[in-house]
Design an enzyme around this catalytic site. Structure first.
Site, mmCIF file in Angstrom:
data_model
loop_
_atom_site.group_PDB
_atom_site.id
_atom_site.type_symbol
_atom_site.label_atom_id
_atom_site.label_comp_id
_atom_site.label_asym_id
_atom_site.label_seq_id
_atom_site.Cartn_x
_atom_site.Cartn_y
_atom_site.Cartn_z
ATOM 1 N N ARG A 182 0.821 -1.215 0.000
ATOM 2 C CA ARG A 182 0.000 0.000 0.000
ATOM 3 C C ARG A 182 0.852 1.260 0.000
ATOM 4 O O ARG A 182 0.370 2.358 -0.255
ATOM 5 C CB ARG A 182 -0.964 -0.021 1.198
ATOM 6 C CG ARG A 182 -1.981 1.070 1.161
ATOM 7 C CD ARG A 182 -3.211 0.901 2.073
ATOM 8 N NE ARG A 182 -3.113 -0.057 3.126
ATOM 9 C CZ ARG A 182 -2.555 0.182 4.334
ATOM 10 N NH1 ARG A 182 -2.031 1.367 4.610
ATOM 11 N NH2 ARG A 182 -2.530 -0.764 5.254
ATOM 12 N N TYR A 202 -16.486 18.557 -13.654
ATOM 13 C CA TYR A 202 -16.933 17.176 -13.849
ATOM 14 C C TYR A 202 -17.961 16.830 -12.770
ATOM 15 O O TYR A 202 -17.759 17.111 -11.583
ATOM 16 C CB TYR A 202 -15.735 16.230 -13.779
ATOM 17 C CG TYR A 202 -16.137 14.790 -13.659
ATOM 18 C CD1 TYR A 202 -16.913 14.195 -14.644
ATOM 19 C CD2 TYR A 202 -15.768 14.035 -12.553
ATOM 20 C CE1 TYR A 202 -17.315 12.873 -14.528
ATOM 21 C CE2 TYR A 202 -16.152 12.716 -12.429
ATOM 22 C CZ TYR A 202 -16.930 12.138 -13.413
ATOM 23 O OH TYR A 202 -17.335 10.837 -13.306
ATOM 24 N N ASP A 210 -7.830 20.557 -12.661
ATOM 25 C CA ASP A 210 -8.101 19.249 -13.266
ATOM 26 C C ASP A 210 -7.740 19.382 -14.745
ATOM 27 O O ASP A 210 -8.420 20.081 -15.506
ATOM 28 C CB ASP A 210 -9.588 18.891 -13.072
ATOM 29 C CG ASP A 210 -9.930 17.508 -13.630
ATOM 30 O OD1 ASP A 210 -9.247 17.061 -14.577
ATOM 31 O OD2 ASP A 210 -10.896 16.898 -13.138
ATOM 32 N N LYS A 243 -8.616 8.667 -18.914
ATOM 33 C CA LYS A 243 -9.011 9.257 -20.205
ATOM 34 C C LYS A 243 -7.818 9.281 -21.179
ATOM 35 O O LYS A 243 -7.290 8.235 -21.514
ATOM 36 C CB LYS A 243 -9.595 10.649 -19.974
ATOM 37 C CG LYS A 243 -10.539 10.755 -18.793
ATOM 38 C CD LYS A 243 -11.798 9.929 -18.943
ATOM 39 C CE LYS A 243 -12.711 10.172 -17.738
ATOM 40 N NZ LYS A 243 -13.787 9.213 -17.610
HETATM 41 C C1 LIG Z 1 -12.573 16.006 -15.982
HETATM 42 C C2 LIG Z 1 -12.708 14.768 -15.162
HETATM 43 N N1 LIG Z 1 -12.160 14.721 -13.940
HETATM 44 C C3 LIG Z 1 -12.255 13.621 -13.166
HETATM 45 C C4 LIG Z 1 -12.947 12.514 -13.581
HETATM 46 C C5 LIG Z 1 -13.057 11.309 -12.682
HETATM 47 O O1 LIG Z 1 -12.172 10.330 -13.095
HETATM 48 P P1 LIG Z 1 -12.390 8.741 -12.891
HETATM 49 O O2 LIG Z 1 -13.593 8.365 -13.702
HETATM 50 O O3 LIG Z 1 -11.098 8.174 -13.374
HETATM 51 O O4 LIG Z 1 -12.619 8.526 -11.439
HETATM 52 C C6 LIG Z 1 -13.533 12.504 -14.843
HETATM 53 C C7 LIG Z 1 -14.279 11.316 -15.314
HETATM 54 O O5 LIG Z 1 -15.060 11.386 -16.264
HETATM 55 C C8 LIG Z 1 -13.404 13.659 -15.658
HETATM 56 O O6 LIG Z 1 -13.953 13.723 -16.882
#
Ligand SMILES: Cc1ncc(COP(=O)(O)O)c(C=O)c1O
Length: 357
Positions: A48, A99, A170, A195
């Site tokens: 971990r 998001y 982000d 992504k």
């Molecule tokens: C801009 C953005 N940030 C964070 C996330 C969350 O990521 P995860 O689905 O890998 O938990 C997403 C998921 O669609 C996203 O599009």
């Protein structure tokens, strides 16, 4: 590389970073190290706390973003660990169209009295700057998902730092190839590595990158304690995906720009949202939500699926999710453009768009 060597360009870093030492019989790629524990007395000790396969991915993404990277079980695990930095009852400024999972996480924390979320229109820089006063954390996502709004990161960063707040970006949509927020002075970058970074729709992974050693240590400590750690295979696949990030982003972006040009001229499309970079575009269908749903079921190449950033083109009407805010148009379809031939992608779309009524 010697200290005097010129800085490597991102495409070279994507290929070169996170490799084992160049010694006879070393593999070129870091192996999958499947280990829950290690022989005692070293730095790792337990599964971990660290893993050489995660470290290889973290070195590569850290080098691309220009900071120290920590990987997490998912993008939302990274979001959650960063939000946990703020003290009880602190104010967190965030885009109203961040998001959806991030906004939901903020709402959940607020409903339990953990923090206070101040949601803002990220395109209204004056309003965001005003909102930074007395904030502990300013969360930026630029471009936003799926509204594709762009924030003035340097101006907001300045106001946030004046207020003593940390700033997070982000960077999932832009990737470090198109935007390097740490160079704009922000404290933390987060990614859904699920992504574009991984790029093949086969991995869930998250990451945080920072130049602040103190923040790095706190976040590493939180990851150790909470256990929101990546799987070894996921980290390995993400690093493999990262090796072609520059090629995939370049091709997907070229495809997107051409599709945007054609979509803007199509009578079935009343609005095209594209900030000029990246491979995500949102369109609004002139004939409304039903037509948008129909479109996502009529294509043969474009796949009706959530998520984004894969080699294959996918799309969805975002308001099919009950949690999507009402300020996102009902007929908005978010499109994640892949690396297929653009004429094939257009032919498929054009046929479906012509067949909506
Ligand atoms: C801009 C953005 N940030 C964070 C996330 C969350 O990521 P995860 O689905 O890998 O938990 C997403 C998921 O669609 C996203 O599009």
């Amino acid at each position: 590389m010697s200290k005097d060597s010129p800085a490597l360009k991102p495409a070279t870093i994507a290929v070169k970073a996170g490799r084992p030492d160049r010694q006879p019989d070393q593999p070129l790629n870091t192996p999958l190290v499947m280990a829950s524990t290690y022989v005692a007395g070293g730095d790792l000790e337990y599964g971990r706390y660290g893993n050489p396969t995660w470290t290889a991915f973290e070195e590569a993404l850290g080098a691309l973003e220009g900071g120290r990277c920590l990987s997490f079980a998912s993008g939302l695990a990274a979001v959650s660990t960063v939000l946990d930095l703020v003290g009880n009852d602190s104010i967190v400024v965030a885009p109203q169209h961040a998001y959806n999972g991030t906004v939901m996480q903020l709402a959940d924390l607020e409903s339990r009295g953990r923090l206070r979320a101040r949601l803002v229109d990220i395109t209204d820089t004056d309003a965001v700057v005003a909102a930074c006063e007395d904030a502990a954390l300013v969360w930026l996502e630029s471009p936003t998902n799926p509204a594709l709004e762009v924030a003035d990161i340097p101006t907001i960063r300045g106001a946030a730092h004046d207020a003593g707040a940390y700033v997070v970006v982000d960077n999932t949509f832009a990737t470090p190839l198109l935007q390097q927020p740490l160079d704009l002075g922000v404290d933390l970058v987060i990614h859904s590595a699920t992504k574009f970074l991984s790029g093949h729709s086969d991995v869930l992974l998250g990451a945080v990158v920072t130049r602040n050693d103190q923040l790095y240590d706190v976040l590493k400590g939180r990851r150790d304690l909470i256990g929101a750690i990546p799987g070894t295979l996921e980290a390995w696949l993400a690093l493999r995906g990262l090796r072609t990030l520059h090629l995939r982003v370049e091709r997907a972006q070229t495809n997107t720009q051409e599709l945007v040009r054609r979509l803007e001229a199509h009578p079935a499309v009343s609005e095209v949202r594209y900030p000029g970079l990246g491979a995500i575009v949102s369109i609004v269908l002139a004939q409304g939500a039903l037509a948008a749903d129909l479109l996502t079921h009529k294509t043969k190449l474009w796949v009706h699926a959530t998520s984004l950033g894969g080699v294959e083109s996918t799309f969805e009407r975002r308001r099919r999710w009950k949690t999507e805010p009402a300020t996102i148009p009902d007929a908005l379809v978010r499109m994640s453009v892949g690396i297929e031939d653009v004429d094939d992608l257009w032919a498929d779309l054009e046929t479906a768009l012509g067949d909506l009524s």
